[in-house]
Design a protein around this motif. Sequence first.
Motif, short mmCIF file in Angstrom:
data_model
loop_
_atom_site.label_atom_id
_atom_site.label_comp_id
_atom_site.label_asym_id
_atom_site.label_seq_id
_atom_site.Cartn_x
_atom_site.Cartn_y
_atom_site.Cartn_z
N ARG A 130 0.85 -1.19 0.00
CA ARG A 130 0.00 0.00 0.00
C ARG A 130 0.89 1.24 0.00
NH1 ARG A 130 -4.42 -1.41 4.72
NH2 ARG A 130 -2.51 -1.57 5.92
N ARG A 131 0.31 2.37 -0.41
CA ARG A 131 1.03 3.63 -0.44
C ARG A 131 0.23 4.69 0.30
NH1 ARG A 131 1.25 0.72 -4.81
NH2 ARG A 131 3.19 0.44 -5.99
N LEU A 132 0.90 5.48 1.12
CA LEU A 132 0.27 6.60 1.82
C LEU A 132 1.01 7.87 1.44
CD1 LEU A 132 -1.70 7.71 4.02
CD2 LEU A 132 0.16 7.34 5.67
N TYR B 293 8.09 -0.81 6.07
CA TYR B 293 7.75 0.51 5.56
C TYR B 293 9.00 1.25 5.13
CZ TYR B 293 3.18 -0.28 7.71
OH TYR B 293 1.95 -0.80 8.05
N THR C 287 10.29 5.09 3.59
CA THR C 287 9.80 6.47 3.52
C THR C 287 10.93 7.44 3.25
OG1 THR C 287 8.26 8.02 4.57
CG2 THR C 287 10.01 7.13 5.96
N GLN D 138 1.52 11.26 10.87
CA GLN D 138 0.77 10.42 9.94
C GLN D 138 1.34 9.01 9.90
OE1 GLN D 138 0.85 13.25 6.42
NE2 GLN D 138 -1.09 12.19 6.07
N PHE E 299 -0.65 5.69 11.05
CA PHE E 299 -0.93 4.70 10.02
C PHE E 299 -0.37 3.33 10.40
CE2 PHE E 299 -0.14 2.42 6.07
CZ PHE E 299 -1.31 2.64 5.35
#
Length: 297
Positions: free
Chosen positions: A102-104, A136, A138, A154, A158
């Motif tokens: 998934r991508r945020l 994850y 980032t 965030q 998340f």
Amino acid sequence: MLIVSYNIQFGCGRDGKVDLARIARTVAAADLILLQEVERHWRPAHGDQAEELARLLPGYRWVHGPAVDLDGSSVGADGRVDNKRRQVGLMILSKARILSTRRLVLDKVPVRGKIADDALLLEAVIPAGKTGLRVYDTHLSYLSQRQRQRQVEQIRVFIQSAPLRGPVIVGDGVDPQAFKADWVELEAAALPPMPAPAIVMGDFNMTPRSPEYESLVGALDPVYGRQVEGDRFADVLSLAGLAENEGITFPSSRGKQAKRIDHGFVTADLAAAVKRAWIDEAADGSDHQPVWVELDV
């Protein structure tokens, strides 16, 4: 399990040469590779760096998450469209299967007189241990501590809430035969998990004495120091014995101060699994240094 995070600066080393083979050699011992600043058709001379890295590291599954995604298409004389996208973003490569991703997109506001691009959190779930592992990758804003603070919050929310939201497709209580019918076309056993243990690594553009760092790991207690609190994360380098005022992941260059801004953090339930962690000070394929961690999972 060996994990490495590396801001590769599109493969441009301190010698000014773009060399993805050098990047591949630097990270090839890892079971799991998290990269930042990977380009796909961003500059004609660089081509598709994700595909090239995958070719150089053929034993890995991979996913690329674009933080910036622009039109790069062209139209031939016959009217046929070559639908390329100009992308810069994150890449996760894994020897184990990547069960889901998934991508945020993280918050950003314009900064007058500066170039500000989107920031991203890229999630991958892989089989590891008894429950699996959330991974994850980032890369946060380099411009603004205030914006990094928002982005860190965030990320924290998340990652901590992901097990409650469940995996990318859920079906608790559904008849197993239903997964073979209609659009799902899955065996019930093939549904991906959303395990509790998680690790997040990348270029955070923050130092260990910054407010946004404390938002992730908790405040420094005046008596007991930094604790591994259940609702925060633990710095893998600190767990391995490196003092917070030590270590450089961004050496000084072009007038910029040397600092430790690339990090790895684990959820509290993984703190005991950190066997060692270190900064690869010999790597010269980028303007950053890779951060490594070994997890017993």
